[in-house]
Design a protein around this motif. Structure first.
Motif, PDB file in Angstrom:
ATOM      1  N   PHE A  19       0.815  -1.223   0.000  1.00  0.00           N
ATOM      2  CA  PHE A  19       0.000   0.000   0.000  1.00  0.00           C
ATOM      3  C   PHE A  19       0.848   1.271   0.000  1.00  0.00           C
ATOM      4  CE2 PHE A  19      -4.594  -0.705   0.096  1.00  0.00           C
ATOM      5  CZ  PHE A  19      -4.624  -2.092   0.054  1.00  0.00           C
ATOM      6  N   ALA A  20       2.141   1.146   0.297  1.00  0.00           N
ATOM      7  CA  ALA A  20       3.006   2.338   0.306  1.00  0.00           C
ATOM      8  C   ALA A  20       3.560   2.640  -1.088  1.00  0.00           C
ATOM      9  CB  ALA A  20       4.159   2.118   1.282  1.00  0.00           C
ATOM     10  N   HIS A  21       3.339   1.720  -2.039  1.00  0.00           N
ATOM     11  CA  HIS A  21       3.943   1.864  -3.370  1.00  0.00           C
ATOM     12  C   HIS A  21       2.814   2.057  -4.399  1.00  0.00           C
ATOM     13  CE1 HIS A  21       6.858   1.371  -6.504  1.00  0.00           C
ATOM     14  NE2 HIS A  21       6.350   0.243  -6.940  1.00  0.00           N
ATOM     15  N   PRO A  22       2.734   3.224  -5.057  1.00  0.00           N
ATOM     16  CA  PRO A  22       1.575   3.498  -5.923  1.00  0.00           C
ATOM     17  C   PRO A  22       1.227   2.407  -6.945  1.00  0.00           C
ATOM     18  CG  PRO A  22       2.822   5.498  -5.575  1.00  0.00           C
ATOM     19  CD  PRO A  22       3.619   4.396  -4.927  1.00  0.00           C
ATOM     20  N   PRO A  23       2.197   1.820  -7.679  1.00  0.00           N
ATOM     21  CA  PRO A  23       1.799   0.800  -8.662  1.00  0.00           C
ATOM     22  C   PRO A  23       1.145  -0.442  -8.032  1.00  0.00           C
ATOM     23  CG  PRO A  23       4.026   1.566  -9.115  1.00  0.00           C
ATOM     24  CD  PRO A  23       3.645   2.122  -7.773  1.00  0.00           C
ATOM     25  N   THR A  24       1.614  -0.850  -6.849  1.00  0.00           N
ATOM     26  CA  THR A  24       0.997  -2.026  -6.216  1.00  0.00           C
ATOM     27  C   THR A  24      -0.306  -1.629  -5.502  1.00  0.00           C
ATOM     28  OG1 THR A  24       2.654  -1.743  -4.449  1.00  0.00           O
ATOM     29  CG2 THR A  24       3.001  -3.535  -5.985  1.00  0.00           C
ATOM     30  N   ARG A  25      -0.311  -0.434  -4.935  1.00  0.00           N
ATOM     31  CA  ARG A  25      -1.545   0.024  -4.275  1.00  0.00           C
ATOM     32  C   ARG A  25      -2.704   0.078  -5.287  1.00  0.00           C
ATOM     33  NH1 ARG A  25      -2.532   3.922   0.279  1.00  0.00           N
ATOM     34  NH2 ARG A  25      -4.779   3.946   0.308  1.00  0.00           N
ATOM     35  N   ALA A  26      -2.372   0.477  -6.521  1.00  0.00           N
ATOM     36  CA  ALA A  26      -3.393   0.672  -7.566  1.00  0.00           C
ATOM     37  C   ALA A  26      -4.115  -0.625  -7.934  1.00  0.00           C
ATOM     38  CB  ALA A  26      -2.742   1.276  -8.813  1.00  0.00           C
ATOM     39  N   VAL A  27      -3.533  -1.761  -7.558  1.00  0.00           N
ATOM     40  CA  VAL A  27      -4.169  -3.055  -7.871  1.00  0.00           C
ATOM     41  C   VAL A  27      -5.455  -3.233  -7.054  1.00  0.00           C
ATOM     42  CG1 VAL A  27      -3.898  -5.561  -7.538  1.00  0.00           C
ATOM     43  CG2 VAL A  27      -2.008  -4.222  -8.519  1.00  0.00           C
ATOM     44  N   PHE A  28      -5.474  -2.652  -5.846  1.00  0.00           N
ATOM     45  CA  PHE A  28      -6.551  -2.965  -4.906  1.00  0.00           C
ATOM     46  C   PHE A  28      -7.751  -2.035  -5.038  1.00  0.00           C
ATOM     47  CE2 PHE A  28      -2.521  -4.367  -3.135  1.00  0.00           C
ATOM     48  CZ  PHE A  28      -2.794  -5.725  -3.026  1.00  0.00           C
ATOM     49  N   ARG A  29      -8.918  -2.629  -4.795  1.00  0.00           N
ATOM     50  CA  ARG A  29     -10.156  -1.849  -4.793  1.00  0.00           C
ATOM     51  C   ARG A  29     -10.289  -1.154  -3.449  1.00  0.00           C
ATOM     52  NH1 ARG A  29     -12.698  -7.257  -6.577  1.00  0.00           N
ATOM     53  NH2 ARG A  29     -12.386  -7.212  -8.824  1.00  0.00           N
ATOM     54  N   GLU A  30     -11.082  -0.088  -3.443  1.00  0.00           N
ATOM     55  CA  GLU A  30     -11.371   0.642  -2.202  1.00  0.00           C
ATOM     56  C   GLU A  30     -11.922  -0.335  -1.148  1.00  0.00           C
ATOM     57  OE1 GLU A  30     -10.504   3.856  -2.301  1.00  0.00           O
ATOM     58  OE2 GLU A  30     -10.984   3.939  -0.160  1.00  0.00           O
ATOM     59  N   GLY A  31     -11.334  -0.335   0.027  1.00  0.00           N
ATOM     60  CA  GLY A  31     -11.861  -1.151   1.131  1.00  0.00           C
ATOM     61  C   GLY A  31     -11.525  -2.635   1.053  1.00  0.00           C
ATOM     62  N   GLU A  32     -10.653  -3.026   0.113  1.00  0.00           N
ATOM     63  CA  GLU A  32     -10.384  -4.461  -0.083  1.00  0.00           C
ATOM     64  C   GLU A  32      -9.356  -5.035   0.900  1.00  0.00           C
ATOM     65  OE1 GLU A  32      -9.000  -5.348  -4.069  1.00  0.00           O
ATOM     66  OE2 GLU A  32      -9.061  -7.511  -3.719  1.00  0.00           O
ATOM     67  N   ARG A  33      -8.577  -4.152   1.528  1.00  0.00           N
ATOM     68  CA  ARG A  33      -7.424  -4.644   2.308  1.00  0.00           C
ATOM     69  C   ARG A  33      -7.767  -5.725   3.355  1.00  0.00           C
ATOM     70  NH1 ARG A  33      -2.049  -1.607   4.789  1.00  0.00           N
ATOM     71  NH2 ARG A  33      -1.557  -3.277   6.230  1.00  0.00           N
TER      72      ARG A  33
END
Ligand code: HEM
Length: 190
Positions: A52-66
């Motif tokens: 989640f700290a890295h924009p390209p990997t964070r972008a994979v996830f949907r809102e609230g998916e964590r």
């Protein structure tokens, strides 16, 4: 229907035995099960904090998916640590390749995180003098990464075959010819 066990088997067979996860490695991991399990929560948080700290990997996830993803990873860690690290486990890793392909989790992202898991364990294990655990976990993460990459590649090709409706062997030959021609052009460029 696609046989996930067969995909995993083919991937693992391509690894030299010295580099591949072995039954002896499984025994080493089983001997350290409780220690590895005690690191579960720290591992899951560190894994997702990193993504989640890295924009390209964070972008994979949907809102609230964590939370959902954390729960999946917790389950993966438990099964990885408790075993059995058998055909069913590696067939599951082949399924992960397809799941990642469908969610645009690129292989460099995934391989960076098998490396992350490896380092997470090896630094702790080394500081406690568990050298054999470091080596066994290293081969396990290497093999997990190999199966996921191989399966990702397999399903990407299969999806392409299905979309263009071309016979797989022919598409394979045409791709090789195209690769040869691309390589020649690159060589000409110096
Ligand atoms: C050590 C590397 C990794 C392992 C072992 C791993 C493992 C898994 C597992 C076990 C699943 C569940 C598959 C299933 O049974 O349905 C999964 C799903 C998923 N993973 Fe990973 N993962 C890794 C790296 C990553 C990375 C780097 C990302 C994103 C940057 C990611 C994003 C996802 C997503 C979004 C799903 C949900 C797929 C779906 O919607 O079906 N994973 N992963």
């Amino acid at each position: 229907m696609v046989d996930l066990r067969e995909i995993a088997k083919k991937a693992l067979e391509q690894m030299p035995p010295e580099a591949r996860f072995s039954p002896e490695d499984a025994q080493v991991i089983a001997r350290h099960k409780d220690l590895l399990l005690s690191w579960s929560e720290e591992f899951v948080q560190a894994f997702y904090d990193t993504l989640f700290a890295h924009p390209p990997t964070r972008a994979v996830f949907r809102e609230g998916e964590r939370p959902e993803r954390e729960e999946t990873l917790r389950g993966w860690w438990r099964r990885t640590v408790e075993g059995p690290l058998d055909e069913t486990y590696f067939a599951w890793m082949a399924k992960v390749g397809l799941a990642h392909f469908h969610r645009k989790v690129e292989n460099p992202m995934m391989l960076a995180m098998t490396d992350f898991a490896n380092e997470f364990v090896s630094t702790r294990a080394a500081s406690m003098g568990f050298v054999e655990l470091t080596a066994a976990f290293n081969r396990l993460m290497g093999s997990v990464g190999v199966v996921i990459v191989y399966s990702y590649d397999f399903f990407q090709k299969l999806a392409l075959h299905n979309v263009v409706g071309m016979e797989p062997a022919l598409l394979g030959r045409l791709s090789l010819e195209e690769a040869r021609s691309l390589l020649e052009k690159l060589k000409e460029q110096g």
